[in-house]
Design an enzyme around this catalytic site. Structure first.
Site, mmCIF file in Angstrom:
data_model
loop_
_atom_site.group_PDB
_atom_site.id
_atom_site.type_symbol
_atom_site.label_atom_id
_atom_site.label_comp_id
_atom_site.label_asym_id
_atom_site.label_seq_id
_atom_site.Cartn_x
_atom_site.Cartn_y
_atom_site.Cartn_z
ATOM 1 N N LEU A 143 0.872 -1.174 0.000
ATOM 2 C CA LEU A 143 0.000 0.000 0.000
ATOM 3 C C LEU A 143 0.907 1.222 0.000
ATOM 4 O O LEU A 143 1.949 1.229 0.670
ATOM 5 C CB LEU A 143 -0.884 0.038 1.252
ATOM 6 C CG LEU A 143 -2.004 -0.993 1.388
ATOM 7 C CD1 LEU A 143 -2.725 -0.798 2.719
ATOM 8 C CD2 LEU A 143 -2.997 -0.902 0.234
ATOM 9 N N ASP A 144 0.517 2.270 -0.728
ATOM 10 C CA ASP A 144 1.275 3.518 -0.685
ATOM 11 C C ASP A 144 1.320 4.038 0.749
ATOM 12 O O ASP A 144 0.422 3.760 1.555
ATOM 13 C CB ASP A 144 0.623 4.579 -1.575
ATOM 14 C CG ASP A 144 0.688 4.226 -3.057
ATOM 15 O OD1 ASP A 144 1.572 3.432 -3.433
ATOM 16 O OD2 ASP A 144 -0.143 4.742 -3.827
ATOM 17 N N ARG A 145 2.342 4.804 1.046
ATOM 18 C CA ARG A 145 2.534 5.295 2.412
ATOM 19 C C ARG A 145 1.296 6.024 2.955
ATOM 20 O O ARG A 145 0.907 5.852 4.109
ATOM 21 C CB ARG A 145 3.743 6.238 2.442
ATOM 22 C CG ARG A 145 4.068 6.781 3.827
ATOM 23 C CD ARG A 145 5.238 7.740 3.760
ATOM 24 N NE ARG A 145 5.521 8.326 5.059
ATOM 25 C CZ ARG A 145 6.379 9.311 5.261
ATOM 26 N NH1 ARG A 145 7.050 9.812 4.250
ATOM 27 N NH2 ARG A 145 6.572 9.780 6.479
ATOM 28 N N ARG A 245 -5.302 5.914 -8.193
ATOM 29 C CA ARG A 245 -5.127 7.371 -8.183
ATOM 30 C C ARG A 245 -5.068 7.927 -9.605
ATOM 31 O O ARG A 245 -5.692 8.959 -9.906
ATOM 32 C CB ARG A 245 -3.855 7.720 -7.403
ATOM 33 C CG ARG A 245 -3.936 7.334 -5.939
ATOM 34 C CD ARG A 245 -2.581 7.233 -5.275
ATOM 35 N NE ARG A 245 -1.925 8.536 -5.164
ATOM 36 C CZ ARG A 245 -0.718 8.694 -4.633
ATOM 37 N NH1 ARG A 245 -0.037 7.652 -4.167
ATOM 38 N NH2 ARG A 245 -0.181 9.911 -4.563
#
Length: 319
Positions: A143-145, A245
């Site tokens: 997962l992205d930060r 995104r």
């Protein structure tokens, strides 16, 4: 700064380690060694399996004897993560499920999955501090930060292989919740747009829609509508970097507080809701348990910041 210069190692591959490629095995074994160096020592024949040269894609079998040469790298002194640190202790409250094969977290926004790139702390480092007896802890996916939500960690190599196979065969379903700009059109249920990843000199990853990119697909469903925003469920069919995104932006509806692909004016409209983080949350994960074969569905509740944002948007819309 210290110099790491270990002796030659000869490693016998266990049943649990079998089936993985030699390059992935070495990357996990030689922490901090650049990929380029891994591939160089394989290509030069310095890494051998059963005394024979192999290629990077060679798949290990149980009982294989792997010769790993001394690897000389400079590495920073790392202060061990103490289990008393607030961030580590907080991870205990994030555990949604755990058994002998799996550990599933509701990852907080702002926490990286791995340390590195200027970060001394990540989920994996925290889990090693919480579970010092665990011989194996590996991320099944990332997962992205700034993305929160369900994060799946394997506690056995066999579990990791099974779950990676489910990802490859699209047998694992991930559902995210995202707050996007404007009124998402109900007929826009699928975004299929190839994505190309660029890495800047700074190391930052930027993804854009390009005919030269990899095929990518995300399914969208409207969950709730507000005055100037829409809450959508996003289910990625492929697993590209920043896919949801960029696909949301491509559809004309960037995600709230997205610092790379977002809309600053939209973010300003949301200031009254108290939101200050990316509104992208991995809400649910649906997969087959690698040991029992049972269907598992894990849901992760949204944090207080996301819930408060939606509550205030509902009030504004109702006025």
């Amino acid at each position: 700064m210290k110099i790491n210069n270990p002796a030659v190692q000869v490693i016998t591959i266990s049943d649990d380690e079998a089936g993985q490629r030699i390059d992935n095995f070495l990357l996990a074994r030689l922490k901090g060694v650049p990929k380029s160096m891994i591939y160089r020592i394989v290509r030069k024949g310095e890494v051998r399996v059963n005394k024979r040269r192999i290629k990077a894609e060679y798949k290990l079998a149980a009982g294989d004897l792997v010769r790993v040469p001394p690897v000389r790298i400079a590495e920073r002194e790392v202060v061990p993560v103490s289990a008393k640190l607030d961030k580590v202790v907080a991870l205990t409250n994030c555990i949604l499920y755990e058994d002998d094969h799996l550990l599933i977290l509701n990852k907080p926004s702002g926490t990286a999955v791995h340390g590195g790139s200027g970060l001394s702390f990540g989920v994996i480092e925290g889990l090693h501090a919480l579970r010092p007896e665990a011989r194996f802890l590996e991320l099944v996916h990332r997962l992205d930060r700034d993305t929160s939500g369900v994060l799946l960690v394997a506690k056995k190599r066999s579990a990791l292989r099974s779950l990676h196979e489910q990802l490859r065969m699209k047998g694992m379903q991930k559902d995210y919740l995202a707050l996007v700009r404007g009124q998402w059109q109900s007929h826009c249920k699928v975004v299929q747009a190839p994505l190309l990843k660029n890495i800047l000199h700074s190391g930052e990853r930027i993804v854009r829609v390009s005919s030269e990119g990899k095929s990518s697909e995300t399914r969208f469903k409207v969950e709730a509508r507000y005055e100037f925003a829409t809450l959508v469920k996003a289910s990625p069919i492929t697993g590209r970097t920043h896919q949801i995104r960029v696909h949301a932006l491509h559809a004309g509806h960037p995600i709230a507080f997205d610092d790379r692909y977002g809309d600053r004016e939209f973010d300003r409209q949301l200031l009254g809701t108290g939101l200050k983080r990316l509104f992208l949350h991995a809400a649910a994960l649906h997969f087959e348990h690698p040991a029992t074969g049972e269907t598992v569905r894990i849901e992760a509740p949204m944090d207080g910041a996301l819930r408060q944002c939606l509550q205030r948007l509902r009030r504004q819309t109702a006025q």
